[in-house]
Scaffold this motif. Structure first.
Motif, PDB file in Angstrom:
ATOM      1  N   HIS A 123       7.456 -16.406   4.246  1.00 26.91           N
ATOM      2  CA  HIS A 123       7.172 -16.776   5.631  1.00 26.91           C
ATOM      3  C   HIS A 123       7.420 -18.268   5.847  1.00 26.91           C
ATOM      4  O   HIS A 123       7.331 -19.074   4.918  1.00 26.91           O
TER       5      HIS A 123
ATOM      6  N   ARG B  23      -1.183 -12.546  18.077  1.00 23.99           N
ATOM      7  CA  ARG B  23      -1.815 -12.015  16.853  1.00 23.99           C
ATOM      8  C   ARG B  23      -2.676 -13.092  16.206  1.00 23.99           C
ATOM      9  O   ARG B  23      -2.226 -14.204  15.947  1.00 23.99           O
TER      10      ARG B  23
ATOM     11  N   VAL C 180      -5.760 -13.675  13.140  1.00 26.89           N
ATOM     12  CA  VAL C 180      -6.597 -13.201  12.032  1.00 26.89           C
ATOM     13  C   VAL C 180      -7.500 -14.347  11.606  1.00 26.89           C
ATOM     14  O   VAL C 180      -7.018 -15.436  11.265  1.00 26.89           O
TER      15      VAL C 180
ATOM     16  N   LEU D  85      -3.440 -17.661  11.776  1.00 26.05           N
ATOM     17  CA  LEU D  85      -4.498 -17.325  10.842  1.00 26.05           C
ATOM     18  C   LEU D  85      -5.450 -18.509  10.746  1.00 26.05           C
ATOM     19  O   LEU D  85      -5.002 -19.661  10.666  1.00 26.05           O
TER      20      LEU D  85
ATOM     21  N   LEU E 190       4.212 -18.431  10.774  1.00 25.24           N
ATOM     22  CA  LEU E 190       2.767 -18.391  10.871  1.00 25.24           C
ATOM     23  C   LEU E 190       2.197 -19.787  11.074  1.00 25.24           C
ATOM     24  O   LEU E 190       2.685 -20.761  10.510  1.00 25.24           O
TER      25      LEU E 190
ATOM     26  N   ALA F 102       2.195 -15.455  14.625  1.00 26.86           N
ATOM     27  CA  ALA F 102       0.784 -15.145  14.412  1.00 26.86           C
ATOM     28  C   ALA F 102       0.039 -16.401  13.984  1.00 26.86           C
ATOM     29  O   ALA F 102       0.628 -17.358  13.467  1.00 26.86           O
TER      30      ALA F 102
ATOM     31  N   LEU G   4      -2.058  -8.740   8.818  1.00 29.84           N
ATOM     32  CA  LEU G   4      -1.027  -9.021   9.819  1.00 29.84           C
ATOM     33  C   LEU G   4      -0.086  -7.838  10.012  1.00 29.84           C
ATOM     34  O   LEU G   4       0.438  -7.626  11.107  1.00 29.84           O
ATOM     35  N   HIS G   5       0.123  -7.091   8.953  1.00 21.50           N
ATOM     36  CA  HIS G   5       1.110  -6.004   8.989  1.00 21.50           C
ATOM     37  C   HIS G   5       0.455  -4.637   9.140  1.00 21.50           C
ATOM     38  O   HIS G   5       1.136  -3.615   9.011  1.00 21.50           O
TER      39      HIS G   5
ATOM     40  N   LEU H 242      -3.498 -11.945   5.104  1.00 22.90           N
ATOM     41  CA  LEU H 242      -2.055 -11.806   5.286  1.00 22.90           C
ATOM     42  C   LEU H 242      -1.655 -10.335   5.377  1.00 22.90           C
ATOM     43  O   LEU H 242      -0.790  -9.958   6.172  1.00 22.90           O
TER      44      LEU H 242
END
Length: 212
Positions: A25, A101, A103, A69, A3, A67, A198-199, A195
């Protein structure tokens, strides 16, 4: 997952980094000055950049990431266009990489009040908050517009008033809207929700309200 976290020295971003590392992670934390970020971890890489508006400077921090963030946001009423400026640079760097991705954190007043919200919140509290922080929310609205127009698989998390309390993992979420009667949440739990998003494929292309 690997990440990349922008705004890693901020109240939410710092929690994202720590919780992501605790979850196993690998993390690249993007900071303006490494001196302001003293966390050390075997799975942590710190990328120092002078600012977030130049995509070319951000590209190395995205290498190999799954991803991105972003905890970037205003730290006061006079923060200017920090959220939209930074997000514009981040999105441009993502467009030049293979990372899709994304967020990001925004704020609850960017969404309309949910059905069932009380009269006081709808007609008094929310208008007062929007008026007091109109410049901050104007910047966040621009930021959300940029995200919406991007080719990323995005999620925007919209918390109400932020407080400093430990992570609990016990909060409510509303995909596509705000939480009824939700007035506060800790920065640590916002990080937890980001977090978790993300899933969750259901959050892609959605604003997600989060509150206690």
């Amino acid at each position: 997952m690997k990440l990349t976290v922008f705004g890693a020295t901020g109240g939410i971003g710092g929690h994202i980094v720590r919780q992501a590392l605790d979850a196993g992670h690998a993390v690249t934390a993007v900071v303006r000055s490494s001196a302001s970020f003293d966390l050390r971890h075997p799975a942590l890489e710190v990328a120092t950049v002078p600012g977030l508006t130049d995509p070319e400077l951000l590209l190395p921090a995205l290498t190999g990431s799954d991803a991105v963030l972003s905890g970037v946001g205003a730290r006061g009423r006079k923060a200017g266009t920090v959220a939209s400026d930074a997000t514009r640079g981040i999105l441009a760097a993502m467009a030049d990489s293979e990372v899709r991705r994304f967020v990001a954190v925004s704020a609850a007043p960017l969404a309309p009040p949910p059905e069932g919200e009380g009269f006081f919140s709808r007609r008094i509290l929310l208008p007062l908050v929007r008026a007091a922080l109109k410049d901050v929310y104007r910047d966040l609205a621009v930021m959300e517009g940029l995200i919406l127009q991007s080719a990323t698989e995005w999620t925007v998390v919209r918390p109400p008033k932020l407080v400093n309390k430990p992570v609990t993992g016990r909060y409510r979420t509303a995909v596509g809207g705000n939480v009824v009667g939700g007035h506060t949440i800790s920065r640590a739990d916002v990080a937890h929700a980001m977090l978790a998003a993300l899933h969750d494929p259901a959050t892609i292309g959605q604003g997600v309200g989060v509150a206690y």
